[in-house]
Write a protein that holds these residues in place. Sequence first.
Motif, PDB file in Angstrom:
ATOM      1  N   TRP A   1     -43.385  31.572 -69.409  1.00 51.36           N
ATOM      2  CA  TRP A   1     -42.540  31.442 -70.595  1.00 51.36           C
ATOM      3  C   TRP A   1     -42.712  30.068 -71.207  1.00 51.36           C
ATOM      4  CZ3 TRP A   1     -40.323  35.732 -72.359  1.00 51.36           C
ATOM      5  CH2 TRP A   1     -40.224  36.798 -71.482  1.00 51.36           C
ATOM      6  N   MET A   2     -42.711  30.015 -72.530  1.00 51.74           N
ATOM      7  CA  MET A   2     -42.830  28.755 -73.249  1.00 51.74           C
ATOM      8  C   MET A   2     -41.774  28.675 -74.337  1.00 51.74           C
ATOM      9  SD  MET A   2     -46.896  28.275 -73.857  1.00 51.74           S
ATOM     10  CE  MET A   2     -48.056  28.260 -72.495  1.00 51.74           C
ATOM     11  N   ASP A   3     -41.229  27.483 -74.500  1.00 50.84           N
ATOM     12  CA  ASP A   3     -40.436  27.185 -75.686  1.00 50.84           C
ATOM     13  C   ASP A   3     -41.333  26.355 -76.599  1.00 50.84           C
ATOM     14  OD1 ASP A   3     -40.437  24.624 -74.569  1.00 50.84           O
ATOM     15  OD2 ASP A   3     -38.261  24.474 -74.428  1.00 50.84           O
ATOM     16  N   ASP A   4     -40.792  25.851 -77.688  1.00 52.23           N
ATOM     17  CA  ASP A   4     -41.619  25.106 -78.638  1.00 52.23           C
ATOM     18  C   ASP A   4     -42.283  23.883 -77.986  1.00 52.23           C
ATOM     19  OD1 ASP A   4     -40.537  26.968 -80.383  1.00 52.23           O
ATOM     20  OD2 ASP A   4     -40.002  25.500 -81.905  1.00 52.23           O
TER      21      ASP A   4
ATOM     22  N   ALA B   1     -42.788  28.627 -87.428  1.00 57.59           N
ATOM     23  CA  ALA B   1     -42.231  29.692 -88.273  1.00 57.59           C
ATOM     24  C   ALA B   1     -42.721  31.070 -87.861  1.00 57.59           C
ATOM     25  CB  ALA B   1     -42.585  29.425 -89.732  1.00 57.59           C
ATOM     26  N   ALA B   2     -43.893  31.147 -87.259  1.00 60.62           N
ATOM     27  CA  ALA B   2     -44.470  32.448 -86.869  1.00 60.62           C
ATOM     28  C   ALA B   2     -43.924  32.972 -85.539  1.00 60.62           C
ATOM     29  CB  ALA B   2     -45.990  32.332 -86.792  1.00 60.62           C
ATOM     30  N   LEU B   3     -43.314  32.102 -84.736  1.00 59.89           N
ATOM     31  CA  LEU B   3     -42.823  32.503 -83.422  1.00 59.89           C
ATOM     32  C   LEU B   3     -41.535  33.305 -83.521  1.00 59.89           C
ATOM     33  CD1 LEU B   3     -43.298  29.218 -81.370  1.00 59.89           C
ATOM     34  CD2 LEU B   3     -44.692  31.290 -81.230  1.00 59.89           C
ATOM     35  N   LYS B   4     -41.467  34.385 -82.758  1.00 67.28           N
ATOM     36  CA  LYS B   4     -40.222  35.147 -82.600  1.00 67.28           C
ATOM     37  C   LYS B   4     -39.777  34.937 -81.159  1.00 67.28           C
ATOM     38  CE  LYS B   4     -41.260  38.608 -86.057  1.00 67.28           C
ATOM     39  NZ  LYS B   4     -41.713  39.987 -86.269  1.00 67.28           N
ATOM     40  N   ARG B   5     -38.788  34.094 -81.003  1.00 63.27           N
ATOM     41  CA  ARG B   5     -38.310  33.706 -79.691  1.00 63.27           C
ATOM     42  C   ARG B   5     -37.222  34.652 -79.195  1.00 63.27           C
ATOM     43  NH1 ARG B   5     -38.910  30.169 -83.438  1.00 63.27           N
ATOM     44  NH2 ARG B   5     -40.220  28.343 -83.222  1.00 63.27           N
ATOM     45  N   ASP B   6     -37.064  34.739 -77.869  1.00 62.41           N
ATOM     46  CA  ASP B   6     -35.964  35.512 -77.304  1.00 62.41           C
ATOM     47  C   ASP B   6     -34.669  34.713 -77.483  1.00 62.41           C
ATOM     48  OD1 ASP B   6     -35.775  33.618 -75.226  1.00 62.41           O
ATOM     49  OD2 ASP B   6     -36.490  34.977 -73.676  1.00 62.41           O
TER      50      ASP B   6
ATOM     51  N   CYS C   1     -49.639  39.792 -83.097  1.00 54.48           N
ATOM     52  CA  CYS C   1     -49.331  40.185 -84.475  1.00 54.48           C
ATOM     53  C   CYS C   1     -47.842  40.164 -84.792  1.00 54.48           C
ATOM     54  CB  CYS C   1     -49.917  41.564 -84.771  1.00 54.48           C
ATOM     55  SG  CYS C   1     -49.267  42.866 -83.690  1.00 54.48           S
ATOM     56  N   ASP C   2     -46.984  40.324 -83.781  1.00 48.19           N
ATOM     57  CA  ASP C   2     -45.538  40.301 -84.000  1.00 48.19           C
ATOM     58  C   ASP C   2     -44.936  38.911 -83.840  1.00 48.19           C
ATOM     59  OD1 ASP C   2     -45.366  43.089 -84.414  1.00 48.19           O
ATOM     60  OD2 ASP C   2     -45.315  43.429 -82.253  1.00 48.19           O
ATOM     61  N   GLY C   3     -45.701  37.975 -83.304  1.00 49.57           N
ATOM     62  CA  GLY C   3     -45.208  36.624 -83.104  1.00 49.57           C
ATOM     63  C   GLY C   3     -44.347  36.444 -81.875  1.00 49.57           C
ATOM     64  N   ASP C   4     -44.298  37.477 -80.999  1.00 45.20           N
ATOM     65  CA  ASP C   4     -43.413  37.370 -79.841  1.00 45.20           C
ATOM     66  C   ASP C   4     -44.136  37.239 -78.502  1.00 45.20           C
ATOM     67  OD1 ASP C   4     -44.340  39.970 -79.669  1.00 45.20           O
ATOM     68  OD2 ASP C   4     -42.370  40.896 -79.750  1.00 45.20           O
ATOM     69  N   ALA C   5     -45.448  37.041 -78.533  1.00 44.99           N
ATOM     70  CA  ALA C   5     -46.204  36.823 -77.299  1.00 44.99           C
ATOM     71  C   ALA C   5     -47.426  35.958 -77.597  1.00 44.99           C
ATOM     72  CB  ALA C   5     -46.647  38.151 -76.691  1.00 44.99           C
ATOM     73  N   LEU C   6     -47.762  35.141 -76.620  1.00 43.51           N
ATOM     74  CA  LEU C   6     -48.935  34.274 -76.703  1.00 43.51           C
ATOM     75  C   LEU C   6     -49.986  34.763 -75.714  1.00 43.51           C
ATOM     76  CD1 LEU C   6     -46.915  30.971 -76.525  1.00 43.51           C
ATOM     77  CD2 LEU C   6     -48.194  31.745 -78.534  1.00 43.51           C
ATOM     78  N   LEU C   7     -51.245  34.622 -76.079  1.00 42.27           N
ATOM     79  CA  LEU C   7     -52.352  34.854 -75.160  1.00 42.27           C
ATOM     80  C   LEU C   7     -53.043  33.511 -74.966  1.00 42.27           C
ATOM     81  CD1 LEU C   7     -54.168  36.700 -73.460  1.00 42.27           C
ATOM     82  CD2 LEU C   7     -55.527  37.094 -75.527  1.00 42.27           C
ATOM     83  N   VAL C   8     -52.961  33.002 -73.742  1.00 41.11           N
ATOM     84  CA  VAL C   8     -53.566  31.719 -73.416  1.00 41.11           C
ATOM     85  C   VAL C   8     -54.768  31.996 -72.520  1.00 41.11           C
ATOM     86  CG1 VAL C   8     -53.198  29.423 -72.457  1.00 41.11           C
ATOM     87  CG2 VAL C   8     -51.282  30.643 -73.515  1.00 41.11           C
ATOM     88  N   ARG C   9     -55.946  31.719 -73.042  1.00 35.99           N
ATOM     89  CA  ARG C   9     -57.176  31.912 -72.269  1.00 35.99           C
ATOM     90  C   ARG C   9     -57.508  30.594 -71.598  1.00 35.99           C
ATOM     91  NH1 ARG C   9     -61.684  34.847 -74.980  1.00 35.99           N
ATOM     92  NH2 ARG C   9     -61.882  35.733 -72.914  1.00 35.99           N
ATOM     93  N   VAL C  10     -57.766  30.656 -70.292  1.00 31.37           N
ATOM     94  CA  VAL C  10     -57.907  29.448 -69.479  1.00 31.37           C
ATOM     95  C   VAL C  10     -59.118  29.511 -68.558  1.00 31.37           C
ATOM     96  CG1 VAL C  10     -55.388  29.125 -69.439  1.00 31.37           C
ATOM     97  CG2 VAL C  10     -56.510  30.286 -67.520  1.00 31.37           C
ATOM     98  N   GLU C  11     -59.470  28.345 -68.052  1.00 28.20           N
ATOM     99  CA  GLU C  11     -60.338  28.235 -66.890  1.00 28.20           C
ATOM    100  C   GLU C  11     -59.390  27.977 -65.732  1.00 28.20           C
ATOM    101  OE1 GLU C  11     -63.335  28.337 -64.347  1.00 28.20           O
ATOM    102  OE2 GLU C  11     -63.695  28.615 -66.495  1.00 28.20           O
ATOM    103  N   GLN C  12     -59.236  28.969 -64.860  1.00 26.24           N
ATOM    104  CA  GLN C  12     -58.313  28.864 -63.727  1.00 26.24           C
ATOM    105  C   GLN C  12     -59.035  28.222 -62.549  1.00 26.24           C
ATOM    106  OE1 GLN C  12     -54.913  29.889 -63.376  1.00 26.24           O
ATOM    107  NE2 GLN C  12     -55.144  28.761 -61.468  1.00 26.24           N
TER     108      GLN C  12
END
Length: 130
Positions: free
Chosen positions: A49-52, A22-27, A94-105
């Motif tokens: 890019w990610m979908d659900d 519900a929080a995601l704002k998808r293109d 805060c807008d629900g239109d971007a994710l920040l994924v922190r990783v060990e690359q």
Amino acid sequence: MSDQPVPSTARATGPLPEEIAAALKRDPAGLVAAIIQQHDSGEVLMLGWMDDEALHRTLTTGRVTFYSRSRQEYWRKGDTSGHVQYVKSVALDCDGDALLVRVEQVGAACHTGTRTCFDGRDLGAVVSAV
């Protein structure tokens, strides 16, 4: 690294928790931008890019999964290159239109073989003195 890789045949299918969905704002294609960042240095590695379903797989497997807009299929970073991204955290902006994924690359993040998708691509902007 203590994290064990998930076999490439593993599938984590299933719905996202309702509060996340519900929080995601998808293109218009149903996708959300995912900024990938090295967890300990803060280095920005790439954007995907990610979908659900890709987000669900990322949240439940410990490895980053994207949705390829060009191939129209899921792909998990590192399955063919060995340049794996192990998930450390995932946050929604805060807008629900971007994710920040922190990783060990592990290895290069960019398909060109560079550490990040931004190496050597500075546009020479004027830098503010403030």
